[in-house]
Design a protein around this motif. Structure first.
Motif, PDB file in Angstrom:
ATOM      1  N   LYS A  64     -22.423   7.719  -0.880  1.00  0.00           N
ATOM      2  CA  LYS A  64     -22.493   6.269  -0.763  1.00  0.00           C
ATOM      3  C   LYS A  64     -21.624   5.808   0.397  1.00  0.00           C
ATOM      4  CE  LYS A  64     -23.190   5.405  -5.724  1.00  0.00           C
ATOM      5  NZ  LYS A  64     -22.671   4.679  -6.907  1.00  0.00           N
ATOM      6  N   TYR A  65     -22.062   4.728   1.048  1.00  0.00           N
ATOM      7  CA  TYR A  65     -21.298   4.194   2.165  1.00  0.00           C
ATOM      8  C   TYR A  65     -20.395   3.066   1.665  1.00  0.00           C
ATOM      9  CZ  TYR A  65     -20.094   2.599   6.852  1.00  0.00           C
ATOM     10  OH  TYR A  65     -19.402   2.265   7.985  1.00  0.00           O
ATOM     11  N   ARG A 120     -30.776   6.359  -0.410  1.00  0.00           N
ATOM     12  CA  ARG A 120     -29.760   7.282  -0.907  1.00  0.00           C
ATOM     13  C   ARG A 120     -28.341   6.931  -0.461  1.00  0.00           C
ATOM     14  NH1 ARG A 120     -32.604  12.737   0.788  1.00  0.00           N
ATOM     15  NH2 ARG A 120     -33.925  11.368   2.011  1.00  0.00           N
ATOM     16  N   ALA A 162     -28.576  -0.161  -7.300  1.00  0.00           N
ATOM     17  CA  ALA A 162     -28.678   1.297  -7.173  1.00  0.00           C
ATOM     18  C   ALA A 162     -29.565   1.914  -8.240  1.00  0.00           C
ATOM     19  CB  ALA A 162     -27.296   1.925  -7.226  1.00  0.00           C
ATOM     20  N   LEU A 197     -27.209   4.060  -0.723  1.00  0.00           N
ATOM     21  CA  LEU A 197     -26.798   3.120  -1.762  1.00  0.00           C
ATOM     22  C   LEU A 197     -26.628   3.804  -3.110  1.00  0.00           C
ATOM     23  CD1 LEU A 197     -26.412   0.046  -2.606  1.00  0.00           C
ATOM     24  CD2 LEU A 197     -28.837   0.125  -3.236  1.00  0.00           C
ATOM     25  N   SER A 198     -27.595   4.650  -3.473  1.00  0.00           N
ATOM     26  CA  SER A 198     -27.575   5.273  -4.798  1.00  0.00           C
ATOM     27  C   SER A 198     -26.699   6.522  -4.843  1.00  0.00           C
ATOM     28  CB  SER A 198     -29.005   5.634  -5.230  1.00  0.00           C
ATOM     29  OG  SER A 198     -29.610   6.527  -4.303  1.00  0.00           O
ATOM     30  N   GLY A 199     -26.465   7.147  -3.695  1.00  0.00           N
ATOM     31  CA  GLY A 199     -25.631   8.343  -3.665  1.00  0.00           C
ATOM     32  C   GLY A 199     -26.280   9.561  -4.284  1.00  0.00           C
TER      33      GLY A 199
END
Length: 412
Positions: free
Chosen positions: A279-280, A269, A247, A271-273
């Motif tokens: 985030k998933y 995004r 991330a 992944l990184s949020g």
């Protein structure tokens, strides 16, 4: 013997010749490098400036199963209802472990992939460049990058290790990092050829590689099916899996940072949020992309309850903020509710007995194929160039080109 030519034919030939001579001046080093200085107006449905039909090809590949070659939504018996509001031109949901395709839409529609093509780049070059390799970057290494390319911030004259370069590829979608690694692999031209060979080895019949970084080039396409193949293949490589799941990281600094490393966040995004995208849960990672011609593209892998899914989404048509991530989230949720409960519609193992590989009598790139796929009445000439022979001399006829610089996928 001189054959008679009607006035109408003579007028058409003269017009073509004049157009060719005038347009010939537009061909320069940038076009020869595979990165046109101003990409041609896209014939890709849904792309800004696109003027083509919004329909998939009449004869899509049937690699992985005949149902995958059918247009529109494809789901098997027992499948839950698809999420409402899906607008992507193409998508695939598959079980990464078994290779079963749980659902798809226009799985084999050849479309511009943007930076999701970097997954194929990594599949190809990661095993070829030693983990402990490094390179002192020269200006020549970065030559040929397209206008508006996304970049991690590589500085000529500075030495970079392969792991830092790969983080530049996966986290910042850096075309500069791709070009340096391509040089370490023997050059851009060799890398493009290696990628095409790798794609063919994986059974990715819809993919035509012209640039190593996914930068728009006339005729460069892939498909949701092929992107799923690339991600599934990459997950078998520990380095690929680690890089695509990172991330954030530090990247070597240059003169602007007084040599101090600087932080980089993944433009994926989900992944990184970052930038308002949550985030998933269970996300392994993947690759995102965006260009003005391709629209948004995204490939993700996630794990839940012992199942690993790979999902690809190409070019959502609904113009809403973060729509590609919204549709990806919906399809991942749908896939986890369907896995183990629904009959598959195909397989990611195109050479398996269950699959029905090949095309329905039309090869990619032919005039018959491209005229039905939104690539224009002269095949790839709708987005690139065609050669017309008049009186024994070859003339290059170029299509109208975009008046604006291409937008890159620097922000995912």
């Amino acid at each position: 013997m001189r054959l008679p030519i009607s006035p109408q034919v003579r007028h058409a030939l003269v017009a073509l010749t004049a157009t060719a001579v005038t347009a010939g001046a537009a061909v320069g080093p940038a076009a020869a490098s595979g990165h046109p200085a101003k990409p041609p107006r896209s014939a890709t449905p849904g792309a800004p400036g696109g003027e083509a039909k919004r329909q998939p090809p009449a004869n899509m590949s049937q690699a992985g199963g005949a149902q995958l070659g059918q247009p529109g939504d494809q789901v098997g018996a027992g499948a839950p209802a698809l999420p409402p509001g899906l607008s992507a031109l193409s998508w695939v949901v598959a079980d990464a472990d078994t290779g079963q395709v749980l659902g798809a839409k226009n799985a084999h529609w050849p479309l511009p992939p943007a930076s999701t093509l970097k997954m194929l780049f990594a599949d190809t070059v990661l095993p070829a460049v030693p983990h402990d390799a490094s390179r002192k970057v020269s200006d020549e290494d970065l030559k040929g990058m397209g206008d508006g390319s996304s970049a991690v911030g590589i500085v000529p004259g500075q030495t970079y290790g392969a792991p830092d370069l790969w983080r530049g590829v996966f986290l910042r979608s850096g075309n500069d990092a791709v070009h340096v690694l391509s040089v370490m692999n023997g050059g851009v031209e060799k890398t493009v050829a290696d990628m095409q060979k790798k794609a063919e080895g994986l059974g990715a019949k819809d993919t035509h590689v012209l640039s190593p970084d996914g930068y728009d080039a006339p005729g460069q396409v892939s498909s949701a099916y092929d992107l799923a193949l690339f991600l599934r293949s990459g997950l078998k490589n520990k380095d690929f899996k680690d890089y695509c799941g990172t991330a954030s990281a530090d990247f070597p600094g240059g003169p602007n940072t007084k040599g101090k490393p600087f932080g980089i966040s993944n433009t994926n995004r989900m992944l990184s949020g970052i930038d308002g995208v949550a985030k998933y849960p269970g996300l392994i990672g993947g690759k995102n992309g965006y260009t003005s011609n391709a629209g948004n593209t995204l490939a993700e892998a996630a794990q839940r309850d012992g199942h690993t899914l790979v999902v690809t989404v190409m070019n959502p048509q609904e113009n809403k903020h973060d729509k590609v991530y919204t549709e990806m989230r919906q399809l991942l949720d749908w896939g986890f509710s369907a896995v183990g409960r629904t009959k598959p519609v195909g397989t990611l193992d195109p050479a398996s007995p269950a699959a029905d590989p090949g095309r329905s009598g039309v090869e990619p790139g032919t005039a018959a194929d491209s005229s039905d796929s939104g690539m224009g009445t002269l095949g790839w000439a709708g987005i690139g160039a065609a050669v017309v022979v008049v009186g024994g001399a070859g003339f290059l006829v170029l299509s109208r080109r975009r008046k604006t610089k291409p937008r890159s996928d620097a922000v995912g």
